[in-house]
Enzyme design. Structure first.
Site, PDB file in Angstrom:
ATOM      1  N   THR A   1       0.991  -1.200  -0.086  1.00 30.78           N
ATOM      2  CA  THR A   1       0.072   0.011  -0.077  1.00 30.78           C
ATOM      3  C   THR A   1       0.889   1.406  -0.092  1.00 30.78           C
ATOM      4  O   THR A   1       0.344   2.279  -0.799  1.00 30.78           O
ATOM      5  CB  THR A   1      -0.942  -0.219   1.206  1.00 30.78           C
ATOM      6  OG1 THR A   1      -2.060  -1.092   1.182  1.00 30.78           O
ATOM      7  CG2 THR A   1      -1.665   1.219   1.506  1.00 30.78           C
TER       8      THR A   1
ATOM      9  N   ARG B   1      -3.136 -25.324  13.935  1.00 34.15           N
ATOM     10  CA  ARG B   1      -3.720 -24.123  14.743  1.00 34.15           C
ATOM     11  C   ARG B   1      -4.479 -24.725  15.483  1.00 34.15           C
ATOM     12  O   ARG B   1      -5.735 -25.168  15.493  1.00 34.15           O
ATOM     13  CB  ARG B   1      -4.319 -23.024  14.091  1.00 34.15           C
ATOM     14  CG  ARG B   1      -3.343 -22.238  12.812  1.00 34.15           C
ATOM     15  CD  ARG B   1      -3.909 -21.007  12.432  1.00 34.15           C
ATOM     16  NE  ARG B   1      -3.717 -19.952  13.557  1.00 34.15           N
ATOM     17  CZ  ARG B   1      -4.504 -19.005  13.514  1.00 34.15           C
ATOM     18  NH1 ARG B   1      -5.051 -18.511  12.454  1.00 34.15           N
ATOM     19  NH2 ARG B   1      -4.297 -18.060  14.517  1.00 34.15           N
TER      20      ARG B   1
HETATM   21  N1  ASP Z   1      -2.973  -5.466   0.325  1.00 30.78           N
HETATM   22  C1  ASP Z   1      -1.615  -4.426   0.804  1.00 30.78           C
HETATM   23  C2  ASP Z   1      -0.381  -5.652   0.813  1.00 30.78           C
HETATM   24  O1  ASP Z   1      -0.286  -6.233   1.622  1.00 30.78           O
HETATM   25  C3  ASP Z   1      -2.165  -4.218   2.004  1.00 30.78           C
HETATM   26  C4  ASP Z   1      -0.969  -3.126   2.876  1.00 30.78           C
HETATM   27  O2  ASP Z   1       0.111  -2.885   2.256  1.00 30.78           O
HETATM   28  O3  ASP Z   1      -1.072  -2.381   3.692  1.00 30.78           O
HETATM   29  O4  ASP Z   1       0.500  -5.319   0.019  1.00 30.78           O
END
Ligand code: ASP
Length: 316
Positions: free
Chosen positions: A11, A220
């Site tokens: 992200t 788990r």
């Molecule tokens: N879906 C994204 C990822 O893991 C979420 C993030 O980076 O916060 O690449």
């Protein structure tokens, strides 16, 4: 001081697209340049960028291997590493690097963001700034810098799906570092395993299938290490044992861990050779299992690796 940034995606470097947020080349690099010019970052750096950048949902052990190869390649020419990564599987990667790298003499600090740098109010800038600062002061080892905290690479877990403060790590005295006189990477290669969870009334056929097809199983369990006794799980576990498929047991509880032998309802795990994962996170258990599978083909040697505290992945 000079820092090597290894940008993998996530992200932090995404833009909004018609199908949702997706990685975009240049976002992290541009922000880092701006931060260096403004004094938010005080150290020189260069950036190694994965091609393609990925949402970390798509990460595989091949991506862990690529990151480790970059760390090995640049270890002697920088003072530490900042790894920018998606948050969804960041804890898996941090654990994988903690087990895979031995003899680090520099810190490796993973970070990311819950809100893209391209959005107002992003946490990415703060996390980058803190990660750079952490590299200046942290000891050798693998860490996660997030929302103001520097967390143990083999103890960290994503604990919140939306808050900026998205990661937690239970305390331990052992640093996230595997000592060795010289740097080496144990690559993961083609190994694969499965994570299975027990549940009331579960169909144990899936665990049986895993015992047939997978190289290893993270199981788990409930609470401090109990499992349903009468649902075919024992025969699935016996099948895994007969096939030489290691079963690493951890708790479904986020804290406290398991202690095999506490309850009669968990004795089947010991009877069938399951390995006590103590208070390891499921992410660390999975990465450690793959590490043991990658290191050796010998079931006893794998077991010995899984029974050892390699870098503080469990507390005691
Ligand atoms: N879906 C994204 C990822 O893991 C979420 C993030 O980076 O916060 O690449």
């Amino acid at each position: 001081m000079v820092i090597c940034v290894i940008h993998t995606g996530g992200t932090i470097g995404m833009i909004a697209t018609e199908s949702g947020y997706a990685p975009q080349n240049g976002v992290v690099e541009t922000e880092l340049k701006r931060m260096r010019a403004s004094g938010d970052i005080r150290t020189d750096f260069w950036v190694v960028t994965a091609a393609p950048l990925i949402d970390s949902a798509n990460a595989t052990p091949a991506d862990w291997d690529w990151i480790m190869s970059q760390i090995v390649a640049h270890h002697d020419v920088c003072d530490g590493f900042v790894v920018t990564h998606g948050t969804d599987t960041l804890a898996f990667t941090a654990a994988a690097l903690s087990f895979g790298l031995q003899g680090l003499s520099k810190p490796v600090v993973l970070t990311g963001a819950m809100l893209a740098l391209t959005e107002d109010g992003s946490d990415g800038c703060r996390n980058l700034k803190d990660a750079f600062a952490a590299v200046e002061t942290a000891p050798p080892g693998v860490f996660v810098q997030f929302a103001g905290g520097l967390l143990h690479g083999a103890r960290v877990r994503k604990s919140h799906s939306t808050d900026f403060d998205a990661f937690k790590a239970s305390p331990t005295d052992r640093p996230p570092h595997r000592q060795s006189p010289r740097l080496s990477a144990q690559y993961y290669g083609e190994v694969s395993a499965i994570i299975a969870a027990v549940a009331p009334g579960m169909n144990a056929d899936l665990v049986s299938l895993a015992a047939e097809r997978a190289q290893g199983i993270v199981l788990r369990c409930y609470g401090s290490g109990t499992v349903p006794e009468g649902l075919g799980l024992r025969s699935a576990m016996q099948r895994a044992q007969a096939q030489g498929v290691p079963v690493l047991a951890v708790s479904q509880c986020a804290e406290g861990g398991i202690s095999l032998g506490t309850y009669a309802a968990g004795s089947m795990l010991e009877d069938t050779g399951a390995i006590d994962g103590r208070d390891m996170t499921v992410e660390a258990a999975y990465a450690k299992l793959l590490h043991a599978l990658a290191v050796t083909d010998d079931p006893q040697a794998r077991r010995a690796i899984l029974q050892e505290n390699l870098c503080g992945e469990w507390a005691t």
